[in-house]
Design an enzyme around this catalytic site. Structure first.
Site, PDB file in Angstrom:
ATOM      1  N   HIS A 193      -9.081  -9.144   2.763  1.00 17.55           N
ATOM      2  CA  HIS A 193      -7.921 -10.016   1.795  1.00 17.55           C
ATOM      3  C   HIS A 193      -8.722 -11.391   1.349  1.00 17.55           C
ATOM      4  O   HIS A 193      -8.288 -12.357   0.607  1.00 17.55           O
ATOM      5  CB  HIS A 193      -6.808  -9.886   2.150  1.00 17.55           C
ATOM      6  CG  HIS A 193      -5.966  -8.305   2.098  1.00 17.55           C
ATOM      7  ND1 HIS A 193      -4.616  -8.181   2.129  1.00 17.55           N
ATOM      8  CD2 HIS A 193      -6.587  -7.443   1.360  1.00 17.55           C
ATOM      9  CE1 HIS A 193      -5.096  -7.095   2.137  1.00 17.55           C
ATOM     10  NE2 HIS A 193      -5.843  -6.706   2.123  1.00 17.55           N
ATOM     11  N   HIS A 217     -11.655   2.381   1.816  1.00 19.36           N
ATOM     12  CA  HIS A 217     -11.232   3.420   1.533  1.00 19.36           C
ATOM     13  C   HIS A 217     -11.795   4.476   1.654  1.00 19.36           C
ATOM     14  O   HIS A 217     -11.216   5.277   1.586  1.00 19.36           O
ATOM     15  CB  HIS A 217     -10.732   2.957  -0.635  1.00 19.36           C
ATOM     16  CG  HIS A 217      -9.512   2.488  -0.250  1.00 19.36           C
ATOM     17  ND1 HIS A 217      -8.273   3.185  -1.109  1.00 19.36           N
ATOM     18  CD2 HIS A 217      -8.855   0.712   0.355  1.00 19.36           C
ATOM     19  CE1 HIS A 217      -7.916   1.687  -1.010  1.00 19.36           C
ATOM     20  NE2 HIS A 217      -7.996   0.470  -0.350  1.00 19.36           N
TER      21      HIS A 217
END
Length: 748
Positions: free
Chosen positions: A277, A92
């Site tokens: 993920h 992020h």
């Protein structure tokens, strides 16, 4: 009662109605004075590169590795490992980058400041940064927060069994929020209506892939440039689907556009989503109304931490972050191919998290008990997926890549390693800026490689001889200065791309950009290439002059001549050392976003825009890292040197074009001239003698703003004064030299 008690302070410095409140469309010149020495607490002579290179990077990584499993009671680690949290933190930090203007990204450590520290997509990353503080404290200024964020992400991956591609340090911290980054016009978190509500023309990717990095893709949603995120406060796409609609196919359209605008192709996109993920989980233990204000709105006693959670213990199994409660794999703290095994091994159906968010689980109870609980070893769960994960299965192009990665795990690992490295280093510019022992040796095309200097450089005598050749070539001052400016002014301080080094102005796509006046450019380059060939052919010992150097040198020679004709004998600084890149080293699609569709310095607008030209000038100047005085003096100098792209010669306020005088400023603010709009849109103007009515000049909005805006007029008055000619020439040369050397990282 004392007088002091009767007359309390109701207002403080900076409070009250501001100029921005009164005039919201005012020119924001403060964008050109961000991150000054006044905000930097480090010593003026602090050298971050030197400090970082003195660091024992292996020791830092060892400390980070210990931190990964040192679970703290105040914020327990999921599955006993902080790795997934730190991967999200690094992701992020870097993931705000967008290729359209090069802004965002990890390079400044901006995740520490508003708005990013309080974005809805960054919930709980305040805790990740606090977990890192003991290590930052230990090593101090030898490693910036910006570098530490990315290094920690790498170590997180490595401690979970993944081999990373490498790490380059060199990201220097800033000490205040960036003000120049446009995050969108929405006034509510997770709003997305305005960024899709504007009908601006945007390029569509063609079959060859040109435009994919910065244009829209098929799918009917027209995302405003230069934005990449689909909603205010998200890093990428909505994991539940577009606007919360759990449609995997529609999600694939958003994913493709968003990741393309972050400079990622389909293969890199699949690798990043699946690789990221493979680890960890999302958090949605309860309804969002249990979560308190974000860090910027939290109370003082919370000391910069936000999102205080009143659900259960507020941490561990009771954590609420995105509202989704998803664990993708059976080994969430170990690198594996299990994400693809689950994605393709089950049929999926829609369900909702405890917080009410859309997510997916295997049909018919398949996979029950295959996924561990993050905090209770006695509990097991079914695997789960996000709508944006299922998109990788339903989109034909993504599905093909995903199955190939599923069947070839080594290829997947390599693709993820490279994509992760690109994600975390994309805004750092060329490889020469990377620091440390883990910099990969391989040159990557997205780094805009330039050959290393492999020959003796020209000396002062050579420079003098080349200047004479250039000035005797028949090319005008305007042509020489225009070409040098066109070559250097592609630089973007945001992601350190562009600039004169590499001489890519002679290559596709730059040679064909409208702003570069291709016919004139081809003429100038042909002459300069002839001078280069003649010079290099006569040298011994391998001495050469690159075209990149010669283009800049020619501009410098022209300025010296122009100053001389104004009565000033000057030498414009020049430092050789640029090299020429090849077309094979130049990714045409990747360079397309660098095209100046507006350049106020050359009075160029490719088309009409909703944003006024003078505001676009500030955007361009900020990307060039210019201050307001530097921008002002450059405009004045380039105008009198007859540098422009319009036939009307807007802004050439002199009867001696090609001579370096302060005529632009003197004539602009002369009260003997009355200005009138000459187009309905007020994009062009004519200046008339107040007494005779005779037309004297024509101008653009960019030209007139230097007499209209109060701050810019104040600067213009400095250069218009009778005693300012010497200062004007000095300041113009200094600003010119700065622009010519913006990409000379070898000199810094």
């Amino acid at each position: 009662m004392s007088n002091e008690a009767k007359c309390p302070f109701n207002h403080t410095a900076g409070s009250g109605t501001t100029n921005q409140d009164w005039w919201p469309k005012r020119l924001r010149l403060e964008l050109l004075s961000q991150h000054s020495a006044k905000t930097n607490p480090l010593d003026p002579d602090f050298d971050y590169a030197k400090a970082f290179n003195s660091l024992d990077l292996a020791a830092v990584k060892q400390d980070l590795a210990k931190l990964m499993t040192d679970s703290q009671d105040w914020w327990p680690a999921d599955f006993g490992h902080y790795g997934p949290l730190f991967i999200r933190m690094a992701w992020h930090s870097a993931g705000t980058y967008r290729v359209g203007d090069g802004r965002g990204g990890a390079g400044r450590g901006q995740q520490r400041f508003a708005p990013l520290n309080s974005w809805p997509d960054n919930v709980s990353l305040d805790k990740a940064r606090r977990l890192l503080w003991p290590i930052k404290k230990k090593y101090g200024n030898k490693i910036s927060w910006a570098d530490l964020f990315i290094l920690t992400g790498n170590v997180a991956l490595e401690t979970m069994g993944f081999k990373t591609f490498g790490f380059g340090g060199g990201r220097e911290d800033t000490w205040e929020p960036d003000q120049d980054v446009y995050w969108g016009d929405e006034k509510t978190w997770l709003g997305g209506d305005l960024r899709y509500g504007k009908n601006e023309a945007q390029p569509v990717a063609d079959k060859a892939g040109h435009g994919k990095e910065h244009g829209r893709t098929d799918g009917g949603r027209n995302l405003e440039n230069p934005l990449a995120a689909v909603q205010m406060g998200l890093i990428y796409v909505n994991p539940e689907g577009p606007d919360g609609n759990p449609d995997p196919q529609a999600s694939a359209h958003d994913i493709r556009e968003t990741f393309a605008r972050m400079a990622m192709n389909d293969e890199e996109t699949v690798a990043l989503i699946a690789g990221g993920h493979t680890f960890g989980k999302t958090h949605g233990a309860g309804p969002a109304d249990n979560v308190g204000p974000e860090p910027e709105a939290a109370e003082l006693e919370n000391q910069g931490l936000g999102w205080k959670n009143s659900f259960g213990t507020g941490k561990g199994s009771d954590t609420i972050t995105s509202g989704l409660e998803v664990t993708w794999t059976s080994t969430p703290t170990k690198w594996s191919n299990n994400f693809f095994w689950n994605l393709f091994g089950y049929e999926w159906e829609l369900t909702k998290s405890p917080a009410g968010a859309h997510q997916w689980i295997p049909k018919h109870g398949a996979g029950a008990g295959s996924v561990p609980d993050a905090h209770d070893p006695s509990k097991r769960h079914v695997p789960s997926m996000l709508t944006s994960d299922i998109a990788l299965r339903v989109d034909p192009a993504y599905e093909k890549i995903a199955r190939r990665f599923f069947e070839n795990p080594d290829e997947f690992a390599d693709a993820f390693a490279r994509a992760w490295f690109k994600l975390t280093h994309r805004d750092m510019g060329p490889r020469v800026r990377y620091l440390g022992p883990e910099v990969p040796a391989e040159d990557l095309i997205w780094q805009d490689p330039i050959p290393k200097v492999n020959h003796p450089l020209v000396d002062d005598q050579d420079v003098a001889a080349l200047k004479q050749k250039v000035l005797a070539s028949g090319l005008s001052v305007s042509e020489l200065v225009s070409t040098a400016w066109a070559s250097a002014s592609t630089f973007r301080g945001s992601d350190k791309r562009g600039g004169a080094n590499g001489a890519r102005i002679r290559l596709a796509p730059q040679k064909d950009w409208a702003v570069n006046q291709p016919e004139q450019l081809a003429k100038v380059l042909k002459v300069l290439e002839g001078i280069q060939a003649d010079f290099n052919g006569k040298q011994s010992g391998g001495k050469k002059v690159s075209l990149a150097d010669l283009i800049v040198l020619a501009g410098c020679a022209a300025i010296e001549q122009a100053a001389g004709q104004a009565g000033h004998k000057v030498t414009v600084p020049f430092t050789a050392g640029r090299m020429d890149a090849s077309q094979e080293q130049t990714d045409v699609a990747s360079f397309a976003p660098l095209e100046p569709v507006h350049d106020g310095f050359r009075n160029f607008l490719k088309s009409r825009y909703d944003v006024p030209a003078e505001h676009l000038l500030i955007d361009r100047a900020q990307l060039l890292t210019l201050t307001a005085p530097e921008m002002t003096v450059l405009i004045g100098g380039l105008r009198v040197l007859d540098v422009h792209t319009d036939k009307e010669k807007h802004g050439v306020f002199t009867d001696r074009p090609g001579v370096l005088t302060n005529d632009f400023f003197r004539n602009l603010i002369d009260m003997g001239t009355e200005w009138k709009p000459s187009s309905p849109a007020r994009e062009s103007f004519t200046g008339h003698d107040r007494k005779t009515g005779k037309q004297k000049w024509t101008a653009s909005r960019v030209d007139l703003v230097f007499g209209s805006n109060s701050q810019l007029r104040a600067l213009s008055e400095v250069y218009a004064s009778d005693d300012a000619q010497d200062k004007f020439v000095r300041d113009f040369i200094a600003a010119w030299t700065k622009v010519m050397n913006l990409d000379r990282f070898d000199l810094k």
